[in-house]
Design an enzyme around this catalytic site. Structure first.
Site, short mmCIF file in Angstrom:
data_model
loop_
_atom_site.label_atom_id
_atom_site.label_comp_id
_atom_site.label_asym_id
_atom_site.label_seq_id
_atom_site.Cartn_x
_atom_site.Cartn_y
_atom_site.Cartn_z
N HIS A 1 0.86 -1.19 0.00
CA HIS A 1 0.00 0.00 0.00
C HIS A 1 0.89 1.23 0.00
O HIS A 1 2.04 1.19 0.47
CB HIS A 1 -0.89 0.01 1.24
N GLU B 1 0.91 3.90 1.81
CA GLU B 1 1.38 4.31 3.14
C GLU B 1 2.53 3.42 3.62
O GLU B 1 3.54 3.93 4.11
CB GLU B 1 0.23 4.26 4.16
N CYS C 1 -6.05 2.10 5.75
CA CYS C 1 -6.72 0.88 6.20
C CYS C 1 -6.14 0.51 7.56
O CYS C 1 -5.15 1.10 8.01
CB CYS C 1 -6.49 -0.24 5.18
N CYS D 1 -2.33 -0.15 7.48
CA CYS D 1 -1.51 1.05 7.29
C CYS D 1 -1.54 1.96 8.50
O CYS D 1 -0.53 2.56 8.87
CB CYS D 1 -1.96 1.79 6.03
#
Length: 183
Positions: free
Chosen positions: A75, A77, A105, A108
């Protein structure tokens, strides 16, 4: 556009947003930078930027690379946090703020807490992202609240600009592929 709502881990919502004009400018710039991926073979609506909380100096910037890296944890992040920590040769990002085009999420947000980030500022909400793909719909502020680490969670900021990344027609094929592989 919804007003940004800051939350601290273990604290109640503040009455007014702590998002500043500078936060809004930084989020618009991040959304514009992330939008550059829309003209590539791997378009993504997820981008992240880590800046020094006091000076605003950029430490690291990255976009989601789950597909190209064949890594479900790639992801934006997490990639940005990993790269920033490697650059600093430290697991701590105290003194830094994460800007992200979408509310983190749970994975993250947990990593943001473990990294000791001062603040997380997001654009689109998890609910916005869920309209186009699979999501674990636990708000970032809820993850932060349940931890014993302090991190300000502020958003949505420039939500409309960030949602535009998700609704861009060039994302349709990518979202269809993501949905098909998540089953």
């Amino acid at each position: 556009m919804a007003a940004a709502m800051p939350l601290f881990a273990g604290a109640a919502a503040a009455a007014e947003s702590s998002a500043s004009a500078t936060d809004r400018e930084r989020m618009r710039a991040l959304a514009a930078w992330t939008a550059l991926t829309l003209a590539t073979p791997h378009p993504v609506p997820y981008g992240a930027d880590i800046l020094n909380t006091k000076s605003g100096e950029r430490l690291m910037r990255a976009v989601n690379a789950v597909g190209p890296e064949h890594d479900p944890s790639a992801h934006a992040e997490l990639r940005t946090i990993r790269l920033a920590c490697a650059k600093l040769q430290s697991a701590s990002l105290r003194g830094y703020t994460l800007y992200t085009t979408c509310e983190p999420c749970p994975m993250c947000m947990a990593c943001s807490l473990w990294a000791g980030l001062d603040r997380v500022v997001y654009g689109a909400t998890i609910a916005d992202a869920a309209k186009t793909g699979n999501q674990i719909e636990i708000p970032a502020a809820e993850v932060a609240r349940r931890g014993d680490m302090t991190c300000l969670v502020d958003g949505p900021v420039e939500q409309e600009a960030c949602v535009a990344l998700f609704t861009d027609p060039r994302m349709k094929k990518t979202f269809e592929m993501w949905k098909a592989t998540a089953r």
